[in-house]
Design a protein around this motif. Structure first.
Motif, short mmCIF file in Angstrom:
data_model
loop_
_atom_site.label_atom_id
_atom_site.label_comp_id
_atom_site.label_asym_id
_atom_site.label_seq_id
_atom_site.Cartn_x
_atom_site.Cartn_y
_atom_site.Cartn_z
N TYR A 1 0.83 -1.20 0.00
CA TYR A 1 0.00 0.00 0.00
C TYR A 1 0.87 1.25 0.00
N SER A 2 0.36 2.32 -0.59
CA SER A 2 1.10 3.57 -0.64
C SER A 2 0.49 4.67 0.21
N LEU A 3 -0.83 4.71 0.33
CA LEU A 3 -1.51 5.78 1.06
C LEU A 3 -2.39 5.16 2.13
N VAL A 4 -1.96 5.24 3.37
CA VAL A 4 -2.72 4.68 4.48
C VAL A 4 -3.08 5.81 5.44
N TYR A 5 -4.37 5.94 5.72
CA TYR A 5 -4.83 6.93 6.69
C TYR A 5 -4.75 6.28 8.08
N PHE A 6 -3.75 6.67 8.87
CA PHE A 6 -3.55 5.96 10.13
C PHE A 6 -3.72 6.83 11.37
N MET A 7 -4.27 8.01 11.19
CA MET A 7 -4.60 8.84 12.34
C MET A 7 -5.81 9.68 11.98
N SER A 8 -6.63 9.99 12.98
CA SER A 8 -7.84 10.77 12.77
C SER A 8 -8.01 11.74 13.92
N ASP A 9 -8.53 12.93 13.62
CA ASP A 9 -8.75 13.89 14.70
C ASP A 9 -9.98 13.56 15.54
N THR A 10 -10.72 12.52 15.16
CA THR A 10 -11.83 12.06 16.01
C THR A 10 -11.43 10.78 16.75
N THR A 11 -11.23 9.70 16.05
CA THR A 11 -11.00 8.42 16.71
C THR A 11 -9.68 8.38 17.48
N SER A 12 -8.63 9.01 16.95
CA SER A 12 -7.35 9.01 17.67
C SER A 12 -7.48 9.76 18.99
N LEU A 13 -8.20 10.87 18.96
CA LEU A 13 -8.42 11.62 20.20
C LEU A 13 -9.29 10.83 21.16
N SER A 14 -10.30 10.15 20.65
CA SER A 14 -11.20 9.40 21.53
C SER A 14 -10.47 8.25 22.21
N VAL A 15 -9.57 7.58 21.48
CA VAL A 15 -8.80 6.50 22.08
C VAL A 15 -7.88 7.05 23.18
N LEU A 16 -7.23 8.16 22.89
CA LEU A 16 -6.35 8.78 23.87
C LEU A 16 -7.14 9.22 25.11
N ALA A 17 -8.30 9.82 24.88
CA ALA A 17 -9.12 10.29 26.00
C ALA A 17 -9.61 9.13 26.85
N ARG A 18 -10.07 8.07 26.20
CA ARG A 18 -10.57 6.91 26.95
C ARG A 18 -9.46 6.28 27.78
N GLY A 19 -8.26 6.20 27.21
CA GLY A 19 -7.14 5.64 27.94
C GLY A 19 -6.76 6.48 29.15
N ALA A 20 -6.79 7.80 28.97
CA ALA A 20 -6.44 8.70 30.07
C ALA A 20 -7.47 8.60 31.20
N VAL A 21 -8.74 8.55 30.84
CA VAL A 21 -9.79 8.43 31.85
C VAL A 21 -9.70 7.09 32.58
#
Length: 262
Positions: A233-253
């Motif tokens: 693969y050449s173009l992989v979307y591997f970060m998002s300003d929604t889901t990446s933040l939600s994962v980080l937030a859930r982990g912190a909580v």
């Protein structure tokens, strides 16, 4: 001093099958777009299909990328001449067209992104942002049909059945595999792990490679993306300003709750 918006280096890298980093912009926020661009992502995909984007905040997100080397792409809401034209007139360096299922749909998507002199139906204007509001018309017109990336998403069994014909269409640069939509249209709700879905994905991969089209898809993180890059693969979307933040937030909580249980 005017600055050319088209960055042909990204198009050349993708067409050569080289890996490119990409992030989803799904919040409708020019601030998160700027963070991704300043962080050094090669491409930012503004998601107008599912995100709360209008033309004004899409413009702001593209402006946030200017001067950083990050190329804004737009996932348009549908395979539609008006949406493609408006995204390109704002200065998009690439268009991600969803839900392509037939050769005819693929041909139409390409025509939507090309000027009539290249066999397309894209309207021309000399006042929009893409041509630096009239200051950069000659350069943009000379480069647009060559340097703008056209990527088509395969998200249905019909698209899989027609993938060889779709990938053969002149002007298609890349084939994007939407795993959740594909699996859902195959009867497995958001579950691409199913064997028949994986087989369909392999069919798409083989056809794209056979016709010299780069492959794109999504991954939940870089670890998942690396496996895909290593698979071609050449173009992989591997970060998002929604889901990446939600994962980080859930982990912190959760870390807080683990430390201070009720």
């Amino acid at each position: 001093m005017k600055q050319h918006l088209l960055n042909d280096s990204l198009a050349r890298r993708l067409r050569a099958g080289k890996p490119v980093s990409a992030a989803w912009a799904q919040l409708g926020s020019n601030v998160s777009a700027e963070i991704f661009a300043e962080a050094g992502f090669d491409a930012l995909i503004i998601d107008m299909e599912h995100g709360p984007w209008d033309m004004q905040n899409t413009l702001a997100a593209m402006q946030a990328c200017k001067g950083t080397g990050c190329v804004p792409f737009v996932r348009v809401p549908w395979n539609d001449m008006v949406w493609c034209k408006r995204a390109l007139d704002l200065g998009a360096g690439g268009v991600h067209v969803p839900y392509i299922s037939t050769r005819e749909e693929a041909e139409y998507a390409v025509r939507c992104c090309k000027y009539p002199t290249a066999g397309g139906v894209r309207g021309i204007a000399g006042s929009q942002r893409a041509v630096c509001y009239g200051l950069d018309k000659a350069d943009y017109y000379a480069r647009a049909d060559r340097d703008i990336v056209v990527m088509l998403a395969i998200e249905s069994p019909e698209g899989v059945a027609n993938i060889d014909a779709i990938a053969a269409v002149e002007g298609v640069d890349g084939i994007f595999i939407g795993p959740s939509d594909l699996s859902t249209t195959m009867g497995h709700l958001a579950d691409p792990s199913q064997p028949d879905v994986q087989a369909a994905i392999r069919t798409i991969e083989a056809a794209a490679k056979a016709h010299g089209r780069f492959l794109g898809t999504i991954a939940p993180d870089f670890e998942g993306a690396k496996k895909l890059y290593d698979r071609g693969y050449s173009l992989v979307y591997f970060m998002s300003d929604t889901t990446s933040l939600s994962v980080l937030a859930r982990g912190a909580v959760q870390a807080f709750k683990d430390s201070y249980p009720e």
